[in-house]
Enzyme design. Structure first.
Site, short mmCIF file in Angstrom:
data_model
loop_
_atom_site.label_atom_id
_atom_site.label_comp_id
_atom_site.label_asym_id
_atom_site.label_seq_id
_atom_site.Cartn_x
_atom_site.Cartn_y
_atom_site.Cartn_z
CG ASP A 30 -8.37 -1.25 -4.42
OD1 ASP A 30 -7.16 -0.94 -4.40
OD2 ASP A 30 -9.03 -1.44 -3.38
CB SER A 82 2.94 6.54 -4.12
OG SER A 82 4.27 6.37 -4.53
CG HIS A 108 -2.02 -0.13 -4.37
ND1 HIS A 108 -2.64 -1.08 -5.18
CD2 HIS A 108 -3.01 0.35 -3.56
CE1 HIS A 108 -3.92 -1.18 -4.87
NE2 HIS A 108 -4.18 -0.30 -3.90
CD GLN A 129 -2.01 -13.80 -4.74
OE1 GLN A 129 -2.59 -13.19 -5.63
NE2 GLN A 129 -1.93 -13.35 -3.49
CG HIS A 148 -2.09 -0.96 1.02
ND1 HIS A 148 -2.19 -2.16 1.68
CD2 HIS A 148 -3.19 -0.87 0.23
CE1 HIS A 148 -3.30 -2.77 1.32
NE2 HIS A 148 -3.93 -2.03 0.44
N1 LIG Z 1 -3.07 -10.26 -5.04
C1 LIG Z 1 -3.70 -10.14 -3.87
N2 LIG Z 1 -3.71 -11.18 -3.01
C2 LIG Z 1 -4.37 -11.12 -1.84
N3 LIG Z 1 -5.04 -10.03 -1.42
C3 LIG Z 1 -5.05 -8.97 -2.24
C4 LIG Z 1 -4.37 -8.97 -3.49
N4 LIG Z 1 -4.58 -7.77 -4.07
C5 LIG Z 1 -5.33 -7.04 -3.21
N5 LIG Z 1 -5.61 -7.77 -2.11
C6 LIG Z 1 -6.44 -7.37 -0.96
O1 LIG Z 1 -7.60 -6.74 -1.48
C7 LIG Z 1 -7.75 -5.52 -0.80
C8 LIG Z 1 -8.42 -4.45 -1.58
O2 LIG Z 1 -8.48 -3.28 -0.74
P1 LIG Z 1 -7.13 -2.72 -0.08
O3 LIG Z 1 -6.28 -2.08 -1.14
O4 LIG Z 1 -7.49 -1.94 1.10
O5 LIG Z 1 -6.38 -4.03 0.45
C9 LIG Z 1 -6.32 -5.07 -0.49
C10 LIG Z 1 -5.71 -6.36 -0.07
O6 LIG Z 1 -6.00 -6.61 1.26
#
Ligand SMILES: Nc1ncnc2c1ncn2[C@@H]1O[C@@H]2COP(=O)(O)O[C@H]2[C@H]1O
Length: 825
Positions: free
Chosen positions: A705, A536, A538, A757, A534
């Site tokens: 997202d 910049s 992302h 995944q 999380h």
């Molecule tokens: N490839 C991934 N594998 C597992 N969890 C993910 C993945 N990508 C996003 N997430 C989860 O999905 C959420 C979407 O909201 P957030 O960005 O708050 O936090 C993110 C992660 O917790």
């Protein structure tokens, strides 16, 4: 109806019989002429109404209602006297009288003390009688006290007696009405005679006890009616509804707490005609209209008129629900509801689940939920008790507002089969279970950075950087290269290219490019560079995805320039100041943000709020400064809505709404809504409604997202590594701080990255990307997700689990030119 089971009409009739023998007249017959020919009412008749009939033709009178139902167990009389004068002889006389009658008397000297006594003893010892000295209004306002007592709960059966001076009482202008209006039951002239007090208090108490017993009995009868399967309604003689039982409310679709309703709009047919013509006891069909259905249903109904005097005061309708259940029992609603829950085993065990948008349509958001509830309720008729119990639980769940928030079932077997997916999806979808991490970057403060720090972030567009930015609208955009080339500042550069260049956000917002540059800089600075996921990069990745989406014809034609600008702004800022730990962590840690936002959408609320705080704080970064009030309001509303839509606890809610609105069942799918795996056909006619366009925008940012799993493999794998590392750090911190571990399986010592995944793609990605890719015509979203899933499976089968193993396997699999250096390397 089971043999021997008492119907509600029996109960009501018995009640009426009992009342009839006391003081209520209930009536002569009519009934549907054919059905009841030759029969007289079985209800009690007044002698005047009773014609001479053939006694042999009479049905036997119903058993009288047991008198016990009106029985109030005798309690020792409790008296409270409120007399300001210390040694009031009137007060003493009243207390003596009560003691002589075996009761208990207390006295207080002010209105305040009286109210305190009431509040203190409210639950346990409410006095039966309260005597208030009303003789000296200049010392104590008795009517004010009476009103205050009546304002307390459970005091409706307490008898309030005002004591007035004899001289005042005998005056011509003495008015009793103000006392009654204030809540007194009686006014009594002052007396020192114990006998007079004894008689007064006992009479008052007896009247109250009888009223209380009657109210309790009626409440008990209403409770009995609530437990009947028959539909019971009681109206007054003007067809105003006074009482309905639960079955009635369920079938008709009324909420029990709704205000007065028009009976005539709900019921019709012969039964209503008889009821309104003054018939006393009838048996005739009625037509019942239900809220959730355009078609009325014909029900057998028994009716009775009740009168306290000669005129009818109440009409009772008791309908059999059999027609409803015969016609409508067993339609597909239950299946749909069941499909709404998440079955981890079926997903995890068969690899890439056969997905179909059809199953999502079973989440009936736009469908009238009341119809489903009433269908289910009628389906309980005649069903075995265990089925009834199941249906009632389902109905209870349907009545909650959290219809689209799946809850992870706590199933040890499931946990054993797929613990990682259980952990991950459980944590993502439940926002309440359980954040600021100590892992904050050194510059993670939310204040605006100094100008000097920003001056070196000028948009350089030469060489390699230019080349990369030229591909800013490609789905295989080299985000990690950009991260490297910009030394961790991809958002500002990509933002200027996309927002400032391609989509001309400055024109839409009427701001200059310098302000946009400052805004991007401050937003980027407030992402935590130390977060592995999380950060910049992302944000830039999500911005890039949104830009790709709004380039597609469907959205290009749909979104106004300001809406497109709001979408890009939301994407860039949607995770600002993310601490690298989840909302659940913040709640468990009792972090100030969790306290501020009441554990609800903690992070998303913070991201949205901080975005506006930073933007509006300083004119140099305020990209909204030239917008008029209404335009700003609309852009702000859009941005907040989109950022909040990224909250994963609402994932299925947003997805189900989108699918229900934009996908029609294909002709091949089963009529009962059962899962068919038939593809659903896209129906974009709903786009004419602004409300539905909001669903599109939410879906757009949601897909962006989590689009990392739908990117080409090398990107998807790096993102998977980054998110896993962030999860591991959270688990480490939870353990160190002895906080509840939100995702125990995300422990670096034991976690399988491939499995996490596989679960993420199965549960979150595939359905959503199928719906979205068809909508914007971007099939690569699904293709990449499936390919990634396949590769994760291969790695899982090869025994790969850790981040290091995944990296190694990836290096071996990819030709050297395509392998990507990661931030760690
Ligand atoms: N490839 C991934 N594998 C597992 N969890 C993910 C993945 N990508 C996003 N997430 C989860 O999905 C959420 C979407 O909201 P957030 O960005 O708050 O936090 C993110 C992660 O917790």
């Amino acid at each position: 109806m089971l043999a021997g089971e008492e119907t509600s009409i029996d109960i009501v009739q018995r009640w009426l019989q009992r009342r009839g023998s006391d003081d209520i007249e209930t009536g002569s017959s009519s009934g549907s002429p054919g059905a009841r020919a030759g029969r007289r009412s079985s209800l009690a008749l007044t002698p005047e109404d009773e014609p001479l009939v053939d006694v042999a033709n009479r049905s036997p009178p119903p058993a009288p209602i047991p008198s016990a139902i009106f029985y109030a167990p005798p309690e020792p009389l409790e008296l409270l006297c409120v007399f300001p004068e210390r040694a009031s002889r009137v007060c003493a006389a009243a207390c003596n009288a009560v003691a002589r009658a075996g009761g208990e008397a207390r006295s207080v000297r002010s209105a305040r003390e009286a109210l305190e006594a009431f509040r203190r003893d409210l639950e346990t010892r409410i006095p039966h009688v309260v005597i208030v000295d009303a003789r000296q209004p200049q010392i104590m306002d008795s009517t004010l006290l009476a009103r205050a007592i009546r304002g307390l709960k459970n005091t409706q059966h307490t008898i309030l007696i005002a004591v007035v001076k004899k001289s005042a009482y005998l005056k011509d202008d003495f008015a009793v009405l103000p006392y009654l209006e204030a809540g007194f039951n009686r006014v009594m002239v002052e007396t020192l005679g114990s006998t007079a007090w004894c008689a007064e208090v006992l009479q008052a108490r007896s009247a109250a006890a009888s009223a209380r017993a009657q109210v309790a009995a009626v409440t008990a009868l209403a409770a009995a009616a609530d437990r009947c399967r028959d539909l019971v309604a009681v109206t007054d003689d003007q067809q105003r509804v006074l009482l309905t039982n639960k079955s009635w409310c369920r079938v008709v679709g009324w909420r029990p707490d709704e205000g007065p309703r028009s009976f005539a709009e709900t019921i019709g047919g012969e039964g209503l005609r008889l009821a309104t013509s003054g018939a006393r006891d009838w048996d005739a069909p009625v037509l019942l209209r239900r809220r959730a259905s355009p078609d009325p249903v014909l029900l057998a109904c028994k009716g009775a008129a009740v009168s306290l005097t000669r005129s009818i005061s109440h009409i009772v309708f008791v309908c059999e629900p059999s027609n409803i259940s015969e016609v409508e029992r067993g339609r597909g609603s239950l299946h749909s509801i069941r499909r709404g829950s998440l079955d981890v085993r079926s997903v995890a065990s068969d690899g890439l689940r056969r997905t179909s948008l059809a199953k999502l349509q079973g989440l009936p958001l736009e469908a009238p939920i009341t119809k489903v509830i009433s269908l289910l309720s009628t389906a309980t008729e005649g069903a075995p008790p265990c089925t009834v119990a199941c249906i009632e639980r389902a109905v209870d769940m349907l009545r909650t507002s959290e219809l689209y928030s799946p809850q992870m079932r706590e199933d040890p077997k499931m946990r054993a089969e797929d613990p990682i997916a259980t952990d991950l999806i459980g944590a993502l979808l439940s926002g309440t279970s359980n954040v600021l991490s100590s892992r904050r970057s050194s510059n993670d403060s939310t204040v605006v950075r100094s100008q000097t720090n920003r001056s070196n972030l000028k948009h350089k567009t030469s060489g390699q950087l230019r080349e990369i930015l030229d591909t800013a609208l490609c789905w295989d955009f080299e985000i990690f290269h950009l991260e490297d080339l910009t030394r961790g500042r991809p958002l500002t550069h990509l933002g200027l290219t996309l927002m400032g260049g391609r989509f001309d956000v400055c024109a839409a917002l009427e701001c200059d490019e310098r302000t946009l540059l400052h805004w991007l800089t401050i937003i980027e600075t407030n992402y935590h560079a130390v977060n592995t996921y999380h950060n910049s990069t992302h944000a830039a990745d999500v911005l890039q995805a949104v830009a790709c989406f709004i380039e597609k014809d469907r959205l290009k034609n749909l979104l106004e320039p300001l809406e497109a600008a709001a979408a890009l702004i939301s994407a860039a800022a949607h995770d600002i100041d993310h601490p690298g730990t989840s909302s659940a962590f913040l709640c468990n840690a009792r972090h100030s943000l969790a306290i501020l936002y009441n554990d609800v959408a903690v992070l998303e609320s913070h991201h949205a709020a901080l975005t506006f705080k930073l933007t509006l704080n300083d004119d140099r970064v305020n990209i909204f400064k030239n917008l008029d009030r209404d335009t700003f309001k609309s852009v702000r509303h859009n941005v907040i809505d989109m950022i909040l839509a990224t909250e994963m606890t609402k994932h299925f809610e947003h997805l189900a709404k989108f699918v229900n609105v934009f996908y029609a069942k294909s002709t091949g799918s089963k009529e009962d809504g059962m899962h068919t795996d038939e593809p659903l056909s896209l129906d974009t006619t709903a786009l004419t409604s602004q409300e539905n366009v909001i669903l599109v925008k939410r879906m757009m940012i949601k897909c962006a997202d989590v689009s990392n799993a739908s990117r080409p493999q090398k990107f998807a794998f790096e993102w998977a590594r980054r998110i896993a590392e962030e999860y591991f750090l959270q688990t480490d911190e939870e353990k160190a701080k002895e906080l509840p571990v939100v995702m125990p399986m995300f422990d670096r010592a034991s976690c399988s990255i491939p499995r996490s995944q596989i679960g993420f793609i199965d549960y979150i990605i595939i359905d959503m990307m199928e719906a979205w890719s068809a909508f914007i015509d971007m099939p690569e979203l699904v293709t990449h997700a499936r390919n990634n899933h396949q590769r994760w499976r291969e790695l899982d089968e090869a025994g790969v689990t850790t981040i290091a193993d995944v990296k190694r396997a990836q290096r071996q699999a990819l030709p050297p030119s395509t392998s990507q250096p990661t931030a760690e390397e």
